[in-house]
Design a protein around this motif. Structure first.
Motif, short mmCIF file in Angstrom:
data_model
loop_
_atom_site.label_atom_id
_atom_site.label_comp_id
_atom_site.label_asym_id
_atom_site.label_seq_id
_atom_site.Cartn_x
_atom_site.Cartn_y
_atom_site.Cartn_z
N VAL A 1 0.86 -1.18 0.00
CA VAL A 1 0.00 0.00 0.00
C VAL A 1 0.90 1.23 0.00
O VAL A 1 1.81 1.34 0.84
N TYR A 2 0.63 2.16 -0.92
CA TYR A 2 1.43 3.38 -1.03
C TYR A 2 0.57 4.62 -0.82
O TYR A 2 -0.60 4.65 -1.22
N PHE A 3 1.18 5.62 -0.22
CA PHE A 3 0.52 6.91 -0.03
C PHE A 3 0.58 7.68 -1.35
O PHE A 3 1.64 7.81 -1.96
N ASP A 4 -0.56 8.20 -1.80
CA ASP A 4 -0.65 8.93 -3.07
C ASP A 4 -0.33 10.40 -2.81
O ASP A 4 -1.21 11.20 -2.50
N VAL A 5 0.93 10.75 -2.94
CA VAL A 5 1.39 12.10 -2.62
C VAL A 5 0.76 13.15 -3.54
O VAL A 5 0.33 14.21 -3.09
N ALA A 6 0.69 12.86 -4.83
CA ALA A 6 0.15 13.85 -5.78
C ALA A 6 -1.32 14.13 -5.50
O ALA A 6 -1.76 15.28 -5.52
N LYS A 7 -2.10 13.08 -5.22
CA LYS A 7 -3.52 13.30 -4.93
C LYS A 7 -3.69 14.06 -3.63
O LYS A 7 -4.53 14.97 -3.53
N TYR A 8 -2.90 13.73 -2.63
CA TYR A 8 -2.97 14.45 -1.36
C TYR A 8 -2.62 15.92 -1.57
O TYR A 8 -3.25 16.82 -1.00
N ASN A 9 -1.60 16.18 -2.39
CA ASN A 9 -1.13 17.55 -2.59
C ASN A 9 -2.16 18.43 -3.29
O ASN A 9 -2.13 19.66 -3.17
N LYS A 10 -3.09 17.82 -4.01
CA LYS A 10 -4.15 18.62 -4.64
C LYS A 10 -5.11 19.20 -3.61
O LYS A 10 -5.66 20.29 -3.81
N ASP A 11 -5.30 18.48 -2.52
CA ASP A 11 -6.24 18.92 -1.49
C ASP A 11 -5.55 19.61 -0.32
O ASP A 11 -6.16 20.40 0.39
N HIS A 12 -4.28 19.29 -0.10
CA HIS A 12 -3.54 19.82 1.03
C HIS A 12 -2.16 20.23 0.55
O HIS A 12 -1.92 20.30 -0.64
N HIS A 13 -1.26 20.51 1.45
CA HIS A 13 0.09 20.92 1.06
C HIS A 13 1.08 19.91 1.57
O HIS A 13 1.39 19.88 2.76
N TYR A 14 1.58 19.07 0.68
CA TYR A 14 2.63 18.14 1.05
C TYR A 14 3.96 18.89 0.95
O TYR A 14 4.36 19.33 -0.12
N GLY A 15 4.62 19.03 2.10
CA GLY A 15 5.89 19.76 2.13
C GLY A 15 5.86 20.99 3.00
O GLY A 15 6.82 21.75 3.03
N LYS A 16 4.75 21.20 3.73
CA LYS A 16 4.65 22.46 4.48
C LYS A 16 5.59 22.51 5.68
O LYS A 16 5.96 23.60 6.13
N LEU A 17 6.00 21.35 6.22
CA LEU A 17 6.92 21.36 7.35
C LEU A 17 8.34 21.67 6.89
O LEU A 17 9.04 22.47 7.50
N SER A 18 8.76 21.06 5.80
CA SER A 18 10.12 21.22 5.30
C SER A 18 10.27 22.39 4.34
O SER A 18 11.40 22.74 3.96
N GLY A 19 9.15 22.98 3.94
CA GLY A 19 9.21 24.11 3.01
C GLY A 19 9.43 23.71 1.57
O GLY A 19 9.83 24.52 0.74
N ARG A 20 9.14 22.45 1.25
CA ARG A 20 9.32 21.97 -0.12
C ARG A 20 7.99 21.97 -0.86
O ARG A 20 6.92 21.91 -0.26
N ASN A 21 8.05 22.03 -2.17
CA ASN A 21 6.85 21.78 -2.97
C ASN A 21 7.03 20.44 -3.67
O ASN A 21 8.11 19.85 -3.66
N LEU A 22 5.97 19.94 -4.24
CA LEU A 22 6.01 18.59 -4.80
C LEU A 22 7.03 18.47 -5.91
O LEU A 22 7.68 17.43 -6.05
N ASP A 23 7.23 19.51 -6.71
CA ASP A 23 8.24 19.45 -7.77
C ASP A 23 9.64 19.24 -7.17
O ASP A 23 10.45 18.49 -7.72
N ASP A 24 9.91 19.92 -6.04
CA ASP A 24 11.20 19.72 -5.38
C ASP A 24 11.36 18.27 -4.95
O ASP A 24 12.43 17.68 -5.09
#
Length: 493
Positions: A154-177
């Motif tokens: 089972v894998y976490f869908d980072v791209a789908k999550y990032n559409k609704d929330h901000h993946y990277g807000k703790l480290s200051g990264r965006n998904l492209d990074d």
């Protein structure tokens, strides 16, 4: 209660007034060790940092539930999704049960923490003891549409999550990074996206530790354990999550994503991270092979150590720097820390030799020291300022000992209380004595007791007893001198 503690929240990148969610109760979760080897200096820093926080929060009146997890068996470490569990690998090579490896190094870790005077946490859960909770977490994330099943994993869908929330807000990264820095690993063909991380892995035949799940016989991803155990013991929302700065990404970033994906909002109110200990500017750690174990520090057995360093020297060395600053190891720095700690300990010892006067003269500001220490701790646990303030108090003590000042009974009691509270109780710098030192201290107390009996004989004008005690001590090599404040003695060896 009034609370003035200001802490740096890694999530907001700012200092914030600490306001607990459920005052006067505080929930604190700290990432503990992965127990496949001896603890090293890098492990000591988060342990001491959050021990200081635990002690201080407790002192200012909070009831703290401090959870520090143990990452043991059955997982893959860091951002790897393939390979062999390091503990299981060690067990296979040494023909041991994996839990034998865990228990051996966990016992040694606890022994090292006890030597460093790190208080035990309220709860110390093991990842392998909470597989059911981790499976339930994965189910919740799947049910909410933020994960997918692939070949029994089972894998976490980072791209789908990032559409609704901000993946990277703790480290200051965006998904492209994240995508640009994601390593190519074996098994990536199972993923929709290279940045996706494992929530559950289907076990390969060689993987020793495995558990049944709805998807396969396997094991949870590394990031699941802290989210699942934090929720179990501290609830869906708790105050503080801490650890080393190296855990910000990916581990804590993934924890945030898991909590939001499973329950709809952030679990943690404040994120706190200590900085690294380095050698010649490079992070100290097992993965880099440049670490020195705590046992090697305590015994001086590592080739680059000039001497052995006591546990309290190590603790003092770490507390001399603010927890968010980098500390670079060197023998010179540790030797300086040893000398500094000795000066404070000598000042504390000197407190017991001071005789109070009617008033304080020649020194100023005794009563201001306590406020300075509180101000420093309330300003994001500024332990270096607390230590500097204790040195200020030590200078006052030495000035009185040198007969260049006097101190009132009230100010003497204040200094004793100050050092007991801030040096011993909060900074956790306990007195260290080996067996010879302990025997010598007991020996000295016996001599003092005998000489106090001689003083009483003199007051009662029992000159025969007074002279007898003096002469008997002289025959044993003691040189006794009467002073206006009492007596002094030394043993001519």
């Amino acid at each position: 209660m009034e609370n003035k503690l200001i802490i740096y929240n890694t999530l907001t990148r700012s200092k914030e007034l600490f306001v607990p969610l459920h005052a006067p109760n505080v929930g604190m979760y700290v990432c503990g060790p992965t127990v496949y080897g001896d603890a090293h200096l890098g492990h000591a820093r988060p342990a001491i940092t959050f021990d200081l926080l635990f002690r201080y929060l407790t002192h200012i009146g909070y009831k703290v539930r401090y959870v520090r997890n143990i990452t043991d068996v059955g997982h893959l470490e860091h951002d790897a999704d393939e390979g062999e569990d390091k503990i299981a690998k060690k067990a296979r090579l040494e023909q041991l049960e994996p839990m034998e490896v865990v228990q051996y190094y966990l016992n040694r870790y606890h022994k090292a923490m006890e030597a460093l005077n790190v208080l035990p946490p309220s709860i110390e859960p093991h990842a392998s003891g909470h597989i059911i909770e981790q499976i339930e977490l994965v189910k919740e994330i799947l049910d909410n549409g933020y994960a997918y099943i692939s070949n029994g994993s089972v894998y976490f869908d980072v791209a789908k999550y990032n559409k609704d929330h901000h993946y990277g807000k703790l480290s200051g990264r965006n998904l492209d990074d994240v995508l640009n820095t994601t390593r190519e690993l074996d098994g990536q063909e199972e993923k929709h996206n290279p940045a996706d991380f494992a929530l559950w892995k289907c076990a390969q035949p060689e993987h020793i530790m495995r558990w049944p799940s709805p998807w396969s016989d396997g094991f949870p991803g590394w990031h699941c354990e802290c989210t699942a155990m934090g929720k179990k013991y501290l609830g869906e929302h708790f105050d503080i999550h801490g650890g080393g700065m190296d855990l910000v990404f990916p581990h804590h970033e993934c924890e945030i994503a898991q909590s939001v994906a499973s329950q709809g909002d952030d679990m943690v109110h404040y994120w706190m991270h200590n900085n690294m200990i380095t050698i010649n500017g490079t992070k100290m750690g097992k993965s880099l092979g440049n670490f020195i174990t705590l046992e090697e520090f305590f015994t001086g057995s590592h080739e680059i150590l000039a001497q052995a360093y006591s546990p309290m020297t190590i603790r003092f060395f770490i507390l001399q720097a603010h927890y968010r600053s980098t500390v670079d190891f060197s023998n010179e720095a540790l030797q300086a820390a040893e000398k500094g700690l000795n000066r404070l300990e000598e000042a504390v010892s000197g407190l017991e030799r001071l005789t109070p006067s009617k008033e304080t003269t020649g020194i100023e500001g005794v009563k201001e020291l306590r406020g300075k220490c509180y101000d420093a701790l309330n300003d994001d646990l500024n332990s270096p300022i607390v230590i500097a303030t204790l040195f200020e108090g030590a200078r006052m003590i030495n000035t009185v000992l040198d007969k260049k000042a006097t101190i009132s009974s009230e100010d003497l009691d204040e200094l004793k209380s100050l050092f007991k509270l801030f040096m011993t109780d909060i900074l956790g710098l306990k007195e260290e004595k080996n067996n010879d030192e302990a025997r010598e201290e007991s020996f000295g107390k016996v001599v003092d007791m005998i000489l106090e009996q001689r003083m009483k004989a003199k007051v009662n004008k029992d000159w025969a007893t007074s002279d007898y005690i003096r002469d008997q001590l002289a025959s044993l090599g003691f040189e006794v001198k009467d002073t206006k404040d009492g007596f002094t003695w030394k043993l001519n060896r």
